[in-house]
Design a protein around this motif. Sequence first.
Motif, short mmCIF file in Angstrom:
data_model
loop_
_atom_site.label_atom_id
_atom_site.label_comp_id
_atom_site.label_asym_id
_atom_site.label_seq_id
_atom_site.Cartn_x
_atom_site.Cartn_y
_atom_site.Cartn_z
N ARG A 77 62.28 11.99 94.49
CA ARG A 77 62.05 12.73 93.26
C ARG A 77 61.14 11.93 92.32
O ARG A 77 60.91 10.74 92.50
CB ARG A 77 63.37 13.03 92.54
N LYS A 78 60.65 12.59 91.29
CA LYS A 78 59.80 11.94 90.30
C LYS A 78 60.64 11.29 89.22
O LYS A 78 61.86 11.51 89.13
CB LYS A 78 58.87 12.98 89.66
N ASP A 79 59.97 10.50 88.39
CA ASP A 79 60.57 9.96 87.17
C ASP A 79 61.80 9.09 87.45
O ASP A 79 62.87 9.32 86.90
CB ASP A 79 60.93 11.11 86.22
N VAL A 80 61.60 8.08 88.30
CA VAL A 80 62.67 7.14 88.63
C VAL A 80 62.22 5.74 88.22
O VAL A 80 61.09 5.33 88.54
CB VAL A 80 63.01 7.14 90.13
N THR A 81 63.07 5.01 87.52
CA THR A 81 62.72 3.69 87.02
C THR A 81 63.75 2.66 87.48
O THR A 81 64.95 2.89 87.38
CB THR A 81 62.67 3.67 85.48
N HIS A 82 63.27 1.53 87.99
CA HIS A 82 64.13 0.40 88.37
C HIS A 82 64.14 -0.57 87.20
O HIS A 82 63.14 -1.24 86.92
CB HIS A 82 63.61 -0.27 89.63
N ILE A 83 65.26 -0.69 86.51
CA ILE A 83 65.38 -1.62 85.39
C ILE A 83 65.58 -3.02 85.95
O ILE A 83 66.53 -3.28 86.68
CB ILE A 83 66.56 -1.24 84.48
N GLN A 84 64.68 -3.93 85.61
CA GLN A 84 64.80 -5.30 86.08
C GLN A 84 66.08 -5.94 85.53
O GLN A 84 66.44 -5.72 84.38
CB GLN A 84 63.58 -6.11 85.65
N SER A 85 66.76 -6.72 86.37
CA SER A 85 68.05 -7.28 85.98
C SER A 85 67.92 -8.46 85.03
O SER A 85 68.91 -8.98 84.53
CB SER A 85 68.82 -7.72 87.23
N ILE A 86 66.68 -8.91 84.74
CA ILE A 86 66.49 -9.98 83.77
C ILE A 86 66.79 -9.43 82.38
O ILE A 86 66.16 -8.49 81.92
CB ILE A 86 65.03 -10.50 83.82
N SER A 87 67.77 -10.04 81.72
CA SER A 87 68.29 -9.45 80.49
C SER A 87 67.27 -9.39 79.36
O SER A 87 67.35 -8.52 78.49
CB SER A 87 69.52 -10.24 80.01
#
Length: 290
Positions: free
Chosen positions: A163-173
């Motif tokens: 699907r579109k519009d997927v973001t992986h949030i980096q685990s670096i705080s």
Amino acid sequence: MSENASTVAELLQSNFDNLTRAERQLSHSLMENYPVSGLGSITTVAQNASVSTPTVARMVQKIGFKGFPEFQAALRKEVEATISDPIAKHDTWADQAPNEHIVNKFTEAVIDNIRHSLGQLDIDTFEKSCELMADTNRSLFIVGGRITRAMADYFFLHMQVLRKDVTHIQSISNAWPHYLLDIKKDDVVVIFDVRRYENSTLKLAEMAAEAGAKIILFTDQWLSPISKLAHHTFSLKIVVPSAWDSSVTTMLLVETIIADVQKRTWPETRERMEELEVMFDRTRFFRKFT
């Protein structure tokens, strides 16, 4: 205690329909700050839930304990388990080292984890979670921690194709606050958080919840503190004879969810996959044996 449940939380959940109204009120109170909420005196536990001490005594017996002391002993073991580091976990296992080969013992533990976790799986939670993740009108954010970021990355890679519009949030705080700028009301945030729960991940969850996001949590049998904020929680058994916990059960559920979301989004997903294959062919990214 029941052989099919390894934590007090699971016993409360599996016996919830059989509890009286006062006992259900007590159950909710215990889960508010679980497992610490059950470690006070029986009088304190009763007062915190606004029920009588006999209600506490009856409920702990109803969910499988001989009495309140045994109930608290189980909670203390859970507290010890949630804060134990890899060395402590290995030492605990080594004291009970089996004579059988590690390959068999490890595999048996994983199979037991899968059987137990699937036995406790709420299908309604599964269906609603997949529905949220397949809704392309909602942005999807995925985040993991120090260990679980590998699982989050694997999930992100597949969802990005589906699907579109997927973001992986980096685990670096110090990086994830930037992602919060884009989280809108009713967006979906998938979080992986297992024991030795990370404070930074909890803070991210709190701020995402404040933004109105729907949180879907993958955690262990002891329940990450994020479970209090999550709309849907998958509690999975992860214990194996090793200094490290197992991700096999989590991976099984993740791949099952990927298959379900793919089915729900197939027309769009097929187009995306076809376009992706054209790009791979043009860039000669993969070797083709033809």
